[in-house]
Scaffold this active site. Structure first.
Site, PDB file in Angstrom:
ATOM      1  N   ASN A  24      -5.587   1.715  10.912  1.00 53.16           N
ATOM      2  CA  ASN A  24      -6.634   2.467  10.206  1.00 53.16           C
ATOM      3  C   ASN A  24      -7.635   1.448   9.666  1.00 53.16           C
ATOM      4  OD1 ASN A  24      -8.179   3.993   8.466  1.00 53.16           O
ATOM      5  ND2 ASN A  24      -6.524   4.361   6.977  1.00 53.16           N
ATOM      6  N   LYS A  80     -10.315   2.061   8.167  1.00 54.52           N
ATOM      7  CA  LYS A  80     -11.008   2.570   6.961  1.00 54.52           C
ATOM      8  C   LYS A  80     -12.525   2.360   7.120  1.00 54.52           C
ATOM      9  CE  LYS A  80      -6.891   1.441   4.382  1.00 54.52           C
ATOM     10  NZ  LYS A  80      -6.253   1.427   3.089  1.00 54.52           N
ATOM     11  N   HIS A 130      -5.078  11.378   4.430  1.00 53.71           N
ATOM     12  CA  HIS A 130      -4.843  10.029   3.890  1.00 53.71           C
ATOM     13  C   HIS A 130      -5.043  10.075   2.377  1.00 53.71           C
ATOM     14  CE1 HIS A 130      -5.335   5.780   3.024  1.00 53.71           C
ATOM     15  NE2 HIS A 130      -4.784   5.526   4.196  1.00 53.71           N
ATOM     16  N   GLU A 162      -6.440   8.171   0.393  1.00 57.34           N
ATOM     17  CA  GLU A 162      -7.797   7.826  -0.067  1.00 57.34           C
ATOM     18  C   GLU A 162      -8.728   9.036   0.042  1.00 57.34           C
ATOM     19  OE1 GLU A 162      -8.348   4.275   2.274  1.00 57.34           O
ATOM     20  OE2 GLU A 162      -6.853   3.250   1.053  1.00 57.34           O
ATOM     21  N   GLU A 175       3.239   7.293   3.318  1.00 59.16           N
ATOM     22  CA  GLU A 175       2.521   6.169   2.737  1.00 59.16           C
ATOM     23  C   GLU A 175       2.560   6.277   1.215  1.00 59.16           C
ATOM     24  OE1 GLU A 175      -0.527   4.458   5.679  1.00 59.16           O
ATOM     25  OE2 GLU A 175      -1.504   6.057   4.572  1.00 59.16           O
ATOM     26  N   GLY A 228      -2.572  -1.155   0.435  1.00 61.48           N
ATOM     27  CA  GLY A 228      -3.538  -2.209   0.127  1.00 61.48           C
ATOM     28  C   GLY A 228      -3.162  -3.083  -1.057  1.00 61.48           C
ATOM     29  N   SER A 235       0.980  -1.657   3.231  1.00 66.65           N
ATOM     30  CA  SER A 235       1.162  -3.114   3.207  1.00 66.65           C
ATOM     31  C   SER A 235       2.097  -3.636   4.299  1.00 66.65           C
ATOM     32  CB  SER A 235       1.626  -3.576   1.824  1.00 66.65           C
ATOM     33  OG  SER A 235       0.636  -3.284   0.851  1.00 66.65           O
TER      34      SER A 235
HETATM   35  C1  PEP Z   1      -3.432   2.669   5.031  1.00 65.71           C
HETATM   36  O1  PEP Z   1      -4.548   2.703   4.522  1.00 65.71           O
HETATM   37  O2  PEP Z   1      -3.053   3.626   5.712  1.00 65.71           O
HETATM   38  C2  PEP Z   1      -2.599   1.492   4.801  1.00 65.71           C
HETATM   39  C3  PEP Z   1      -1.345   1.577   5.072  1.00 65.71           C
HETATM   40  O3  PEP Z   1      -3.233   0.383   4.303  1.00 65.71           O
HETATM   41  P1  PEP Z   1      -2.561  -1.099   4.118  1.00 65.71           P
HETATM   42  O4  PEP Z   1      -1.776  -1.380   5.350  1.00 65.71           O
HETATM   43  O5  PEP Z   1      -3.731  -2.000   3.953  1.00 65.71           O
HETATM   44  O6  PEP Z   1      -1.687  -1.018   2.910  1.00 65.71           O
END
Ligand code: PEP
Length: 252
Positions: A12, A14, A99, A101, A169, A175, A214
């Site tokens: 992703n 973003k 997601h 976000e 998630e 992040g 992460s």
């Molecule tokens: C995500 O935004 O779906 C995600 C898992 O981000 P990150 O791997 O940067 O934590």
């Protein structure tokens, strides 16, 4: 027993990615297609502005392209929005919906996420439906209740192993460099598998369940070995070919 579900590693991007990043995509695609496509399916979900360019990139090979969101309607008076059909028209194969976000930044509810998932299916694409607890829910011991509520509200009836992927998630792990303990990931994924099998039967048993938050080359092998983890949704580490390929390499 080894799972018979082929893993999926989905990146992703973003709100990152310019035309100048297409060389990085080409490096990922070449590395993946030449040595790793047998191990796992893989996909990059760039911003809308790059979907057509990446999906039609001459070096794309087996690396699929997806989107990060879509509107619930197929067309109409929705200024600034993009439909599932438009995404399919660009050559993408999947759309991330729900997601955290988008849930946070745009107030997306479970009901809206479910409508988006159905719009994704109507366009002939796969919905990658995201769920996950907040830090407060994790601390308060209500992680499974939060995940159950999101699964109930965001995964519509009619979900199949073909048209849907579920991404767990934890919001606090996205992040941040933090990841849950392996036992915690196992608990949530085992719970999700039971929930989906009870509600969707064999389709729920066969559906891919991704872990996200992460994931990096250094922790991917441990996370991907957890029962009922069938791949990863990767944010930051999907921006660089070496990191993204390192994660796919770590899949057992
Ligand atoms: C995500 O935004 O779906 C995600 C898992 O981000 P990150 O791997 O940067 O934590």
């Amino acid at each position: 027993m080894m799972s018979s579900i082929k893993p999926l590693i989905a990146g992703n991007w973003k709100m990152n990615g310019l035309r100048s990043d297409m060389d990085e995509f080409a490096a990922m695609a070449q590395g993946y297609s030449s040595e790793l496509a047998g191990k796992a399916d893989a996909m990059i979900c760039p911003p809308f502005t790059l979907i057509a360019a990446l999906a039609n990139h001459p070096d794309r090979g087996a690396l699929a392209v997806g989107a990060q969101d879509c509107h619930t309607a197929s067309s109409g008076a929705h200024t600034g929005d993009i439909s599932g059909g438009m995404i399919a028209d660009c050559g993408a194969k999947a759309v991330i919906v729900g997601h955290s976000e988008r849930r946070q930044d745009h107030g997306e509810t479970d009901a809206l996420v479910a409508e988006k998932a159905k719009a994704v299916w109507d366009a002939g694409l796969t919905a990658i439906i995201c769920v996950g607890e907040t830090e407060a829910e994790r601390r308060g011991g209500t992680t499974l209740a939060a995940v159950e509520q999101q699964l109930s509200g965001s995964v519509p009836q009619g979900a199949t192993a073909q048209n849907s992927v579920i991404a767990y998630e934890p919001v606090w792990a996205i992040g941040t460099g933090l990841t849950p303990g392996i036992d915690d990931v196992a608990e949530v994924h085992g719970f999700m598998r039971s929930f989906l099998a009870n509600n969707l039967g064999g389709e729920g048993t066969a559906m891919r369940l991704l872990y996200g938050g992460s994931v990096k080359p250094g922790n991917a092998a441990e996370l991907m070995a957890v029962p009922h983890v069938n791949g990863a949704l990767v944010g930051g580490a999907s921006l660089k070919a070496t990191d993204f390929l390192g994660i796919i390499r770590a899949v057992s």
